[in-house]
Design an enzyme around this catalytic site. Structure first.
Site, PDB file in Angstrom:
ATOM      1  CB  CYS A   2       1.660  -3.912  12.646  1.00 14.34           C
ATOM      2  SG  CYS A   2       1.386  -5.480  11.824  1.00 14.34           S
ATOM      3  NE  ARG A  28       0.905   1.882  11.862  1.00  8.92           N
ATOM      4  CZ  ARG A  28       1.570   2.433  10.845  1.00  8.92           C
ATOM      5  NH1 ARG A  28       1.230   3.633  10.426  1.00  8.92           N
ATOM      6  NH2 ARG A  28       2.551   1.807  10.264  1.00  8.92           N
ATOM      7  CD1 TRP A  76      -4.414  -5.746   8.435  1.00 12.70           C
ATOM      8  CD2 TRP A  76      -2.551  -6.430   7.395  1.00 12.70           C
ATOM      9  NE1 TRP A  76      -4.753  -6.081   7.148  1.00 12.70           N
ATOM     10  CE2 TRP A  76      -3.633  -6.501   6.478  1.00 12.70           C
ATOM     11  CE3 TRP A  76      -1.288  -6.816   6.956  1.00 12.70           C
ATOM     12  CZ2 TRP A  76      -3.479  -6.933   5.167  1.00 12.70           C
ATOM     13  CZ3 TRP A  76      -1.126  -7.258   5.655  1.00 12.70           C
ATOM     14  CH2 TRP A  76      -2.213  -7.304   4.775  1.00 12.70           C
ATOM     15  CG  ASN A 102       4.783  -2.359  12.823  1.00 18.06           C
ATOM     16  OD1 ASN A 102       4.262  -3.190  13.552  1.00 18.06           O
ATOM     17  ND2 ASN A 102       4.538  -1.071  12.919  1.00 18.06           N
ATOM     18  N   GLY A 103       6.533  -5.109   9.619  1.00 20.10           N
ATOM     19  CA  GLY A 103       7.329  -5.399   8.438  1.00 20.10           C
ATOM     20  C   GLY A 103       7.426  -6.891   8.178  1.00 20.10           C
ATOM     21  CE  LYS A 479     -12.505   5.554   0.443  1.00 18.54           C
ATOM     22  NZ  LYS A 479     -11.598   4.731  -0.325  1.00 18.54           N
ATOM     23  CD  GLU A 482     -11.687   0.984   1.204  1.00 17.63           C
ATOM     24  OE1 GLU A 482     -10.606   0.411   1.422  1.00 17.63           O
ATOM     25  OE2 GLU A 482     -11.748   2.160   0.827  1.00 17.63           O
ATOM     26  CG  HIS A 498     -15.944  -3.324 -24.987  1.00 19.97           C
ATOM     27  ND1 HIS A 498     -15.947  -3.701 -26.312  1.00 19.97           N
ATOM     28  CD2 HIS A 498     -15.987  -1.968 -24.985  1.00 19.97           C
ATOM     29  CE1 HIS A 498     -15.965  -2.622 -27.079  1.00 19.97           C
ATOM     30  NE2 HIS A 498     -15.994  -1.562 -26.302  1.00 19.97           N
ATOM     31  CE  LYS A 597      -5.971   6.430   6.688  1.00 23.39           C
ATOM     32  NZ  LYS A 597      -7.136   6.725   5.870  1.00 23.39           N
TER      33      LYS A 597
END
Length: 602
Positions: A2, A28, A76, A102-103, A479, A482, A498, A597
């Site tokens: 966020c 973010r 986010w 945020n949090g 990479k 995502e 295996h 991010k």
């Protein structure tokens, strides 16, 4: 995660400053966005989706939000899906208090139940909404605005960066606990952000808040106190990068720009750290570091892959080392002794799991080192030592140049420790000197786009390697998945037989990282033959030393170099593969779904 922006002192420009700040913070979080402007009154606008949805709503309205004090947020999602109602800012029932956060507020359910029992109606599913109601209750009890915000903060438990504005109040109140928050000090205005790019266009002078600190921004400037209201003396730091560095510079995506910035980033990371005449590494930041008996790395995601590279480098130098996922270490730490060094690898220096692991290590008596990109970040301030990777700002959610810079910094770190035992670093120093030019050659000559065109639409994609190529295989797969949203997995090459071979078909290209011509390279060629026998196409990422090309369907070439620098070159080819595949598929490359991010919640 966020993004928060706040501003006092820009008058009629406040809305534009807040919206522009949110635009620079979208890396973010981009599930929703909103703004709140005060004086006169309090005007709140918010919308689910990307920032453009909020801009469109404001443009379509009869009047735009107005005021000389503003806060904004790009989200986010943690509590509740991305909807208009769950977007920040959140307000109290009177509409006179607005909060961005945020949090995670850990005791929000108990507070929500308490407030509901008192007749409060909630409009969202979020934990944040309890805060404006708590502030409103404190105001109703006769507390002044600052005291009311402090009272609310005293009631909440968890991690937070919080900013609050009130109707007809020309102030922004802010506080942090386990979530980053920084002030920007301009000539005629003061800014607030969860990250420096929020206001970098307006000032490079910043003040980093520490946990438990409370800030007030008003027309006269700013002041910081501790949780009890005692003034705290804070230093103003000037960041060494500009607003231009956070732009796209003509590239279609930040990710492509940052991939191409890697030679410059590595030159910055190596500057002043190589004594070519003596053939030694000289990292001043490590001068005060004790020689450790054993090293434990703690990291997450891409940084964890860098940590695995560090383990391989250190063990090759005869130094005991282990890598731990920070989220696992924080809840079940490994034993430490007096000579244990715990290294937190974190691009932002704010990664919640990594900070928790470092704090646990410190509590158990270990010496700590932060390997990070952000000067004066929480990890940098809290650890006993810090080694900066110096890659410059990175905006794309998928880490690129910071990973390469981490590998180089870990090579320097390893060489510095090994030299204390008399190791000769001449060959490595020469390879590091040449690395930026070698990397530029890879970027200029890569045929990754043609390889992507050949294997677009495949069922799955596998990445394999041994030794220091194993972390590169893991990072290549990360990479790829995502930003393309396609299934990809990375493996130690020997593990294919295996279980994973059950998935290998002619629709599963295998990217094999094979550099040098040692036993690991030869064994990896054996694994290449195994998948070739199952009709899987093979893409070799190689310097040609092992002759793996004869068994490959396509080749991504890198120059021959030292074993410690070859992974950086191979990684760049896989970054380009991921980028071009995502571009062909029309994905949101800089803002992949569900990701942000900086992961500042556990």
């Amino acid at each position: 995660m966020c993004g928060i922006i706040g501003v006092v002192g820009r008058g009629d420009e406040t809305l534009d400053v807040v919206l522009d700040g949110l635009s620079t913070l979208e890396y973010r979080g981009y599930d929703s966005a909103g703004v709140a402007l005060s004086t006169p009154g309090l005007d709140v606008q918010k919308r689910a989706g990307e920032l453009e949805n909020l801009r469109d709503a404001i443009d379509a309205g009869e009047t735009a939000p107005a005021g000389s004090v503003g806060i904004g947020h790009t989200r986010w999602s943690t509590h509740g899906p991305p909807t208009d109602a769950n977007a920040h800012p959140h307000v109290d029932e009177s509409g006179g208090v607005a909060v961005v956060h945020n949090g995670i507020i850990e005791n929000y359910q108990a507070l929500r139940d308490e407030l509901a029992s008192e007749g409060v109606t909630f409009d969202s599913d979020t934990d944040t909404e309890v805060v404006p109601h708590l502030v409103s209750r404190a105001l109703g009890d006769g507390l002044d605005p600052e005291a009311a915000v402090r009272n609310a903060l005293d009631r909440i438990e968890g991690s937070y960066a919080i900013a609050v504005v009130l109707a007809d109040e020309e102030r922004v109140f802010a506080a942090r606990n386990d979530s980053p928050l920084v002030l920007g000090v301009g000539e005629d205005a003061t800014y607030l952000g969860s990250d420096v790019p929020a206001f970098l266009e307006h000032t490079r002078d910043v003040v980093y808040l520490d946990d438990g600190e409370f800030a007030v921004l008003d027309p006269d400037g700013w002041r910081v106190t501790d949780a009890d209201g005692t003034p705290v003396e804070k230093s103003v730091t000037t960041v060494d990068w500009s607003a231009e560095q956070t732009g796209k510079s003509g590239y279609d995506h930040f990710m492509l720009k940052e991939i191409n910035e890697q030679p410059t980033a590595l030159r910055q990371g190596l500057s002043g750290r190589l004594d070519e005449l003596a053939g030694r590494v000289t990292v001043d930041q490590l001068d005060g570091l004790s020689t450790p008996g054993r090293i434990q790395f703690v990291a997450c995601g891409t940084s964890y892959h860098a940590a695995l590279f560090g383990v391989e480098a250190l063990r090759s130098a005869g130094i005991p080392a282990q890598a731990f996922l920070a989220s696992e270490y924080a809840t079940g730490p490994a034993p430490v002794t007096d000579d244990t060094l715990v290294v937190g690898v974190t691009q932002s220096g704010e990664t919640a799991d990594t900070l928790s692991a470092l704090r646990e290590a410190d509590a158990r008596g270990a010496e700590t080192l932060a390997l990070t990109n952000v000067v004066d970040s929480t990890a940098a301030r809290e650890c006993d030592h810090v080694l900066y990777i110096r890659s410059g700002p990175e905006i794309g959610v998928a880490a690129t140049k910071t990973f390469s810079s981490q590998l180089v910094a870990l090579s320097l770190f390893t060489a510095e420790l090994a030299e204390r035992d008399g190791a000769d670093s001449r060959e490595l120093v020469a390879a590091l000197r040449d690395l930026p030019n070698h990397l530029q050659h890879v970027l200029d000559e890569s045929n990754a786009e043609a390889v992507v065109d050949e294997y677009l639409g495949s069922e799955s994609y596998f990445f394999i390697g041994r030794g220091s190529a194993y972390p590169v295989a893991l990072e290549g797969a990360l990479k790829f998945k995502e930003i393309t949203y396609e299934h990809a997995e990375g493996f130690a090459a020997g593990e294919l037989k295996h279980g994973t071979l059950a998935l290998v078909t002619d629709e599963t290209p295998v990217f094999a990282v094979v550099t040098g011509d040692d036993e690991r390279a030869r064994k990896t060629i054996g694994n290449v033959k195994e998948v070739e026998a199952r009709d899987a196409p093979v893409v070799a990422v190689t310097d040609g030393a092992s002759d793996v090309e004869r068994y490959a369907d396509a080749v991504l070439s890198v120059p021959e170099t030292h074993p410690r620098t070859a992974p950086v070159l191979a990684n760049a080819q896989l970054q380009l593969v991921a980028y071009h595949m995502a571009n062909r598929l029309g994905r949101s490359i800089d803002r992949p779904r569900n990701l942000a991010k900086s992961v500042t919640v556990e």
